[in-house]
Design a protein around this motif. Sequence first.
Motif, PDB file in Angstrom:
ATOM      1  N   ASP A   1       0.867  -1.183   0.000  1.00 33.08           N
ATOM      2  CA  ASP A   1       0.000   0.000   0.000  1.00 33.08           C
ATOM      3  C   ASP A   1       0.900   1.227   0.000  1.00 33.08           C
ATOM      4  O   ASP A   1       1.497   1.584   1.012  1.00 33.08           O
ATOM      5  CB  ASP A   1      -0.917   0.005   1.220  1.00 33.08           C
ATOM      6  CG  ASP A   1      -2.061   1.004   1.096  1.00 33.08           C
ATOM      7  OD1 ASP A   1      -1.974   1.913   0.248  1.00 33.08           O
ATOM      8  OD2 ASP A   1      -3.048   0.867   1.838  1.00 33.08           O
ATOM      9  N   ARG A   2       1.032   1.858  -1.176  1.00 34.08           N
ATOM     10  CA  ARG A   2       1.967   2.974  -1.340  1.00 34.08           C
ATOM     11  C   ARG A   2       1.256   4.165  -1.973  1.00 34.08           C
ATOM     12  O   ARG A   2       0.187   4.028  -2.581  1.00 34.08           O
ATOM     13  CB  ARG A   2       3.122   2.551  -2.271  1.00 34.08           C
ATOM     14  CG  ARG A   2       3.881   1.301  -1.868  1.00 34.08           C
ATOM     15  CD  ARG A   2       5.015   1.634  -0.950  1.00 34.08           C
ATOM     16  NE  ARG A   2       6.024   2.472  -1.596  1.00 34.08           N
ATOM     17  CZ  ARG A   2       7.046   1.988  -2.328  1.00 34.08           C
ATOM     18  NH1 ARG A   2       7.156   0.674  -2.521  1.00 34.08           N
ATOM     19  NH2 ARG A   2       7.946   2.809  -2.847  1.00 34.08           N
ATOM     20  N   THR A   3       1.891   5.326  -1.888  1.00 32.58           N
ATOM     21  CA  THR A   3       1.409   6.502  -2.608  1.00 32.58           C
ATOM     22  C   THR A   3       2.553   7.046  -3.458  1.00 32.58           C
ATOM     23  O   THR A   3       3.719   7.007  -3.053  1.00 32.58           O
ATOM     24  CB  THR A   3       0.911   7.612  -1.664  1.00 32.58           C
ATOM     25  OG1 THR A   3       1.955   7.986  -0.768  1.00 32.58           O
ATOM     26  CG2 THR A   3      -0.301   7.136  -0.881  1.00 32.58           C
TER      27      THR A   3
ATOM     28  N   ARG B   1      -2.674   6.392  -5.168  1.00 34.41           N
ATOM     29  CA  ARG B   1      -2.490   5.334  -4.172  1.00 34.41           C
ATOM     30  C   ARG B   1      -2.420   4.004  -4.907  1.00 34.41           C
ATOM     31  O   ARG B   1      -3.267   3.711  -5.766  1.00 34.41           O
ATOM     32  CB  ARG B   1      -3.648   5.335  -3.180  1.00 34.41           C
ATOM     33  CG  ARG B   1      -3.478   4.353  -2.027  1.00 34.41           C
ATOM     34  CD  ARG B   1      -4.550   4.569  -0.984  1.00 34.41           C
ATOM     35  NE  ARG B   1      -4.442   3.595   0.113  1.00 34.41           N
ATOM     36  CZ  ARG B   1      -5.250   3.539   1.160  1.00 34.41           C
ATOM     37  NH1 ARG B   1      -6.246   4.425   1.263  1.00 34.41           N
ATOM     38  NH2 ARG B   1      -5.091   2.640   2.106  1.00 34.41           N
TER      39      ARG B   1
ATOM     40  N   ARG C   1      -2.253  -0.088  -4.426  1.00 32.39           N
ATOM     41  CA  ARG C   1      -2.479  -1.193  -3.477  1.00 32.39           C
ATOM     42  C   ARG C   1      -2.365  -2.519  -4.226  1.00 32.39           C
ATOM     43  O   ARG C   1      -3.099  -2.767  -5.182  1.00 32.39           O
ATOM     44  CB  ARG C   1      -3.847  -1.055  -2.821  1.00 32.39           C
ATOM     45  CG  ARG C   1      -3.945   0.121  -1.838  1.00 32.39           C
ATOM     46  CD  ARG C   1      -5.373   0.455  -1.490  1.00 32.39           C
ATOM     47  NE  ARG C   1      -6.084   0.957  -2.673  1.00 32.39           N
ATOM     48  CZ  ARG C   1      -7.355   0.720  -2.913  1.00 32.39           C
ATOM     49  NH1 ARG C   1      -8.073  -0.027  -2.107  1.00 32.39           N
ATOM     50  NH2 ARG C   1      -7.925   1.226  -3.989  1.00 32.39           N
TER      51      ARG C   1
ATOM     52  N   GLU D   1      -5.165   9.524  -4.940  1.00 33.57           N
ATOM     53  CA  GLU D   1      -4.895   9.683  -3.515  1.00 33.57           C
ATOM     54  C   GLU D   1      -5.816  10.757  -2.951  1.00 33.57           C
ATOM     55  O   GLU D   1      -5.873  11.888  -3.459  1.00 33.57           O
ATOM     56  CB  GLU D   1      -3.439  10.082  -3.307  1.00 33.57           C
ATOM     57  CG  GLU D   1      -3.042  10.223  -1.851  1.00 33.57           C
ATOM     58  CD  GLU D   1      -1.642  10.771  -1.680  1.00 33.57           C
ATOM     59  OE1 GLU D   1      -1.216  10.897  -0.517  1.00 33.57           O
ATOM     60  OE2 GLU D   1      -0.991  11.083  -2.701  1.00 33.57           O
TER      61      GLU D   1
ATOM     62  N   ALA E   1     -11.085   3.531  -0.326  1.00 29.55           N
ATOM     63  CA  ALA E   1     -10.048   4.483  -0.730  1.00 29.55           C
ATOM     64  C   ALA E   1     -10.394   5.182  -2.042  1.00 29.55           C
ATOM     65  O   ALA E   1     -10.107   6.365  -2.226  1.00 29.55           O
ATOM     66  CB  ALA E   1      -8.705   3.765  -0.854  1.00 29.55           C
TER      67      ALA E   1
END
Length: 407
Positions: A293-295, A300, A302, A313, A365
């Motif tokens: 799970d990164r930005t 974002r 996932r 994001e 999200a």
Amino acid sequence: MTPDLPAILKQAFGPDAPPRVGVAVSGGGDSMALLVGLHAAGFDLAAVTVDHGLRAGSAAEAAEVGRFCAGIGVPHSVLSWQGTAAAGNLMDAARRARLRLIGAWAQGQGIADVALGHTADDEAETFLMRLGREAGLEGLAGMRRRFVAEGVTWHRLLLGVTRADLRAALRARGLGWIDDPSNDNPRFGRVRARQALATLAPLGITPATLGAVVRNLAAADAALTETLCRFVAAQVTTPAGDVVIGRAGFADLAPELQRRLLNAALRWISGCEYPPRAAKVADLLAGLAAQPDRTLHGCRIRAGRDTIRLTREAAAVATLRVSVGDLWDRWALTGPAAPGLEIAALGDEGLLQCPHWRETGLPRASLLASPAVWHGEALIAAPLAGLENGWKARIDCGAFAESLIRR
């Protein structure tokens, strides 16, 4: 022997040449040759000059272009941009401003196609500049001959002609041009690239030879793009503006294609013209398993067991608010408009007011960063979260698959 500009320009447009063409004319040799060549080729033209306000003589130069256009019967407009107020990379800011201003002008004139005076020298200079930025194949495959931006199709018709040949064509007609002193200012990266080309010429590295290299790279780039397009058709979906990639298929892709796919997804979702730096994308690819799970780049990312999902994001659009009727972060919303309504991100508070959001099948999200209609702090509608109230939302940036193709 001077180039036959009318023939070159007709061939560059091809059989689908537009009936009317806008021409961006600064007054320099490249754009003046473009204007003269298109006029001689019989195109229905309208010319436009952007006065950047960076030099005391810029207004007079724009007026001089206007006088020349009047003499050959081509309507001419001058658009103003306060370049002295620009921050950061001045040349990039000026380029963006020109596209924005000329695009709006063209649409107002009912013109769908605008010609730009970029030459083989510009292509060679761009190649060297991108080498310095460690660009990959996409970046080194040349300037786009044709692309769409600001609601207009832009054409670079002279990429196969050198700056010297264009000036020779003007001299042969007894015509002059305006020399911009900033073209000799080594403060700018493009000027330094131009100077480097002069140094490299004894080695046979010239705009013409670099043009041949670029064409070879463009052919390889096109082959990779075709492969990637086939993968996207089979393994990628775009529900509600997200990009969802089959993880097993992604793992089987060559690293270069993985990188291209992520770059395309990040650009398409964020609306940014450029992808993130190569090192950041490489770090993302290397760390997907350890950090699922990164930005990055306002998106974002996932990584689940079966899919990799890229979405907007929420923090990147948390403060973005526009009036109803305006575009909001790629989204166009239509519905029962009323005074005082605005479009903003749904966010946590808005999602709490959407009791049926789980029935949409979209992740939380994704919905947090989705567009919603607000009246002050009161939620009116959240079309993607199951609270329509007569409102619909649609992506207004083209299909994701189209973004894979250089334009």
